[in-house]
Design an enzyme around this catalytic site. Sequence first.
Site, PDB file in Angstrom:
ATOM      1  N   HIS A  21       0.953  -1.285  -0.004  1.00 22.01           N
ATOM      2  CA  HIS A  21       0.013   0.081   0.048  1.00 22.01           C
ATOM      3  C   HIS A  21       0.712   1.057  -0.037  1.00 22.01           C
ATOM      4  CE1 HIS A  21      -3.030   2.757   1.066  1.00 22.01           C
ATOM      5  NE2 HIS A  21      -2.583   3.273   2.127  1.00 22.01           N
TER       6      HIS A  21
ATOM      7  N   ASP B  35      10.122   2.647   8.483  1.00 19.82           N
ATOM      8  CA  ASP B  35       9.523   1.439   8.734  1.00 19.82           C
ATOM      9  C   ASP B  35      10.436   0.838  10.015  1.00 19.82           C
ATOM     10  OD1 ASP B  35       7.440  -0.543   7.256  1.00 19.82           O
ATOM     11  OD2 ASP B  35       8.827  -1.672   8.772  1.00 19.82           O
ATOM     12  N   ASP B  36       9.493  -0.043  10.929  1.00 20.22           N
ATOM     13  CA  ASP B  36      10.522  -0.434  12.211  1.00 20.22           C
ATOM     14  C   ASP B  36      11.280  -1.554  11.736  1.00 20.22           C
ATOM     15  OD1 ASP B  36       9.462   1.713  13.806  1.00 20.22           O
ATOM     16  OD2 ASP B  36       7.735   0.770  14.457  1.00 20.22           O
TER      17      ASP B  36
ATOM     18  N   HIS C 237     -22.270  11.699  -2.796  1.00 22.13           N
ATOM     19  CA  HIS C 237     -22.750  13.157  -2.130  1.00 22.13           C
ATOM     20  C   HIS C 237     -23.331  12.855  -0.702  1.00 22.13           C
ATOM     21  CE1 HIS C 237     -27.103  12.066  -2.708  1.00 22.13           C
ATOM     22  NE2 HIS C 237     -26.641  11.626  -3.815  1.00 22.13           N
TER      23      HIS C 237
ATOM     24  N   HIS D  89     -11.422   2.424   5.182  1.00 23.18           N
ATOM     25  CA  HIS D  89     -10.600   2.053   3.918  1.00 23.18           C
ATOM     26  C   HIS D  89     -11.714   1.704   2.982  1.00 23.18           C
ATOM     27  CE1 HIS D  89      -7.889  -1.031   1.411  1.00 23.18           C
ATOM     28  NE2 HIS D  89      -8.139  -0.084   0.735  1.00 23.18           N
TER      29      HIS D  89
HETATM   30  C1  LIG Z   1      -5.367  -2.477  -3.274  1.00 26.38           C
HETATM   31  C2  LIG Z   1      -5.994  -3.701  -2.338  1.00 26.38           C
HETATM   32  O1  LIG Z   1      -5.676  -5.013  -2.537  1.00 26.38           O
HETATM   33  S1  LIG Z   1      -7.134  -3.297  -1.235  1.00 26.38           S
HETATM   34  C3  LIG Z   1      -7.691  -4.614  -0.559  1.00 26.38           C
HETATM   35  C4  LIG Z   1      -8.806  -5.323  -1.194  1.00 26.38           C
HETATM   36  N1  LIG Z   1      -9.239  -6.609  -0.727  1.00 26.38           N
HETATM   37  C5  LIG Z   1     -10.337  -6.759  -0.346  1.00 26.38           C
HETATM   38  O2  LIG Z   1     -11.347  -6.083  -0.678  1.00 26.38           O
HETATM   39  C6  LIG Z   1     -10.793  -8.126   0.411  1.00 26.38           C
HETATM   40  C7  LIG Z   1     -11.702  -7.943   1.555  1.00 26.38           C
HETATM   41  N2  LIG Z   1     -12.029  -9.255   2.110  1.00 26.38           N
HETATM   42  C8  LIG Z   1     -12.901 -10.151   2.233  1.00 26.38           C
HETATM   43  O3  LIG Z   1     -13.723 -10.153   1.228  1.00 26.38           O
HETATM   44  C9  LIG Z   1     -12.775 -11.219   2.945  1.00 26.38           C
HETATM   45  O4  LIG Z   1     -13.185 -12.515   2.410  1.00 26.38           O
HETATM   46  C10 LIG Z   1     -13.511 -11.163   4.405  1.00 26.38           C
HETATM   47  C11 LIG Z   1     -12.775  -9.941   5.103  1.00 26.38           C
HETATM   48  C12 LIG Z   1     -14.850 -10.601   4.149  1.00 26.38           C
HETATM   49  C13 LIG Z   1     -13.586 -12.472   5.166  1.00 26.38           C
HETATM   50  O5  LIG Z   1     -12.437 -13.082   5.402  1.00 26.38           O
HETATM   51  P1  LIG Z   1     -12.034 -13.955   6.589  1.00 26.38           P
HETATM   52  O6  LIG Z   1     -12.509 -13.710   7.903  1.00 26.38           O
HETATM   53  O7  LIG Z   1     -11.011 -14.588   6.360  1.00 26.38           O
HETATM   54  O8  LIG Z   1     -13.457 -14.971   6.173  1.00 26.38           O
HETATM   55  P2  LIG Z   1     -13.139 -16.599   5.430  1.00 26.38           P
HETATM   56  O9  LIG Z   1     -12.210 -16.328   4.261  1.00 26.38           O
HETATM   57  O10 LIG Z   1     -12.807 -17.516   6.455  1.00 26.38           O
HETATM   58  O11 LIG Z   1     -14.576 -16.792   4.891  1.00 26.38           O
HETATM   59  C14 LIG Z   1     -15.677 -17.173   5.668  1.00 26.38           C
HETATM   60  C15 LIG Z   1     -17.126 -17.354   4.824  1.00 26.38           C
HETATM   61  O12 LIG Z   1     -17.261 -16.366   4.270  1.00 26.38           O
HETATM   62  C16 LIG Z   1     -17.283 -16.502   2.784  1.00 26.38           C
HETATM   63  N3  LIG Z   1     -16.874 -15.143   2.116  1.00 26.38           N
HETATM   64  C17 LIG Z   1     -15.674 -14.456   2.550  1.00 26.38           C
HETATM   65  N4  LIG Z   1     -15.599 -13.460   1.741  1.00 26.38           N
HETATM   66  C18 LIG Z   1     -16.535 -13.245   1.049  1.00 26.38           C
HETATM   67  C19 LIG Z   1     -17.192 -12.459  -0.029  1.00 26.38           C
HETATM   68  N5  LIG Z   1     -16.321 -11.241  -0.263  1.00 26.38           N
HETATM   69  N6  LIG Z   1     -18.367 -12.564  -0.363  1.00 26.38           N
HETATM   70  C20 LIG Z   1     -18.796 -13.636  -0.160  1.00 26.38           C
HETATM   71  N7  LIG Z   1     -18.752 -14.782   0.871  1.00 26.38           N
HETATM   72  C21 LIG Z   1     -17.471 -14.442   1.285  1.00 26.38           C
HETATM   73  C22 LIG Z   1     -16.352 -17.550   2.639  1.00 26.38           C
HETATM   74  O13 LIG Z   1     -16.737 -18.191   1.294  1.00 26.38           O
HETATM   75  C23 LIG Z   1     -16.506 -18.255   3.916  1.00 26.38           C
HETATM   76  O14 LIG Z   1     -17.937 -19.216   3.715  1.00 26.38           O
HETATM   77  P3  LIG Z   1     -18.262 -20.629   4.012  1.00 26.38           P
HETATM   78  O15 LIG Z   1     -18.147 -20.548   5.455  1.00 26.38           O
HETATM   79  O16 LIG Z   1     -19.423 -20.958   3.677  1.00 26.38           O
HETATM   80  O17 LIG Z   1     -17.033 -21.679   3.402  1.00 26.38           O
END
Ligand SMILES: CC(=O)SCCNC(=O)CCNC(=O)[C@H](O)C(C)(C)COP(=O)(O)OP(=O)(O)OC[C@H]1O[C@@H](n2cnc3c(N)ncnc32)[C@H](O)[C@@H]1OP(=O)(O)O
Length: 209
Positions: free
Chosen positions: A12, A32-33, A135, A144
């Site tokens: 990031h 950075d640490d 808006h 974030h």
């Molecule tokens: C520049 C960048 O990269 S910025 C960062 C962008 N990254 C993102 O937007 C990632 C956002 N994170 C997510 O969507 C993650 O999947 C989270 C935070 C919602 C959940 O993560 P975790 O807590 O590790 O959950 P985990 O992976 O164990 O999933 C739990 C359950 O939810 C489901 N699940 C997880 N994410 C999603 C999702 N986005 N949509 C639908 N279902 C989901 C999994 O399939 C699982 O289902 P199951 O129990 O039926 O098998």
Amino acid sequence: MMRLAILGASGHGKVVADTAVSAGWNDVVFFDDAWPGVTWNGIWPVVGSTGDLISQRGDFDGVVVGIGNNSTRAVLQRKLMVAELNIVSVFHPSAVISTHAHVGSGVVVFANAVINAFAQVGAGSIINTGAVVEHDCSIGDFCHVSPNAVLAGGVSTGFQVWVGAGASVKQLIHLGNEVTVGMGSVVLHDVPEGQTVAGVPASPIFSQD
Ligand SMILES: CC(=O)SCCNC(=O)CCNC(=O)[C@H](O)C(C)(C)COP(=O)(O)OP(=O)(O)OC[C@H]1O[C@@H](n2cnc3c(N)ncnc32)[C@H](O)[C@@H]1OP(=O)(O)O
């Protein structure tokens, strides 16, 4: 010469640095640490720890925290604020930010993001690539909004909310403190503090850890 210090030599952080260069900061270094074990982040040097940054604060025109984790970013930005460093916001030149929006200190807004009229974005928040804050939204501190997520008009959030990539939140919805919205989700109802929701339509999920 405009000198920017970024705390947090992360992936990031690289985007923060790249955005800052596009925005006119022509000397960018990281702290950075993990220093001195880590001395580079992409093409940018890592030159010291958090303590070094605080003791060298007079050498920089601005500082911003380049860490994606909301709670870690909050702790570090507050530490820098207590030490009276000049926390700045960094906006990519392709981002569109209404002159009628209000954006707090230490906010980064990446390429092609939009913050529309009368929206408010709290201190230390990330409006990531292509995200849309419509808006009258009110985004809390250290949130974030991930790439291509859309917050429709009048959405409000507490602090340290993470909206995942490509998620959509219906107009006037409230997301409580430290809510997480999974990537690609469609949020149709208010979400209480601390809950993670995901799916279309979004519903609570529980980590398998
Ligand atoms: C520049 C960048 O990269 S910025 C960062 C962008 N990254 C993102 O937007 C990632 C956002 N994170 C997510 O969507 C993650 O999947 C989270 C935070 C919602 C959940 O993560 P975790 O807590 O590790 O959950 P985990 O992976 O164990 O999933 C739990 C359950 O939810 C489901 N699940 C997880 N994410 C999603 C999702 N986005 N949509 C639908 N279902 C989901 C999994 O399939 C699982 O289902 P199951 O129990 O039926 O098998």
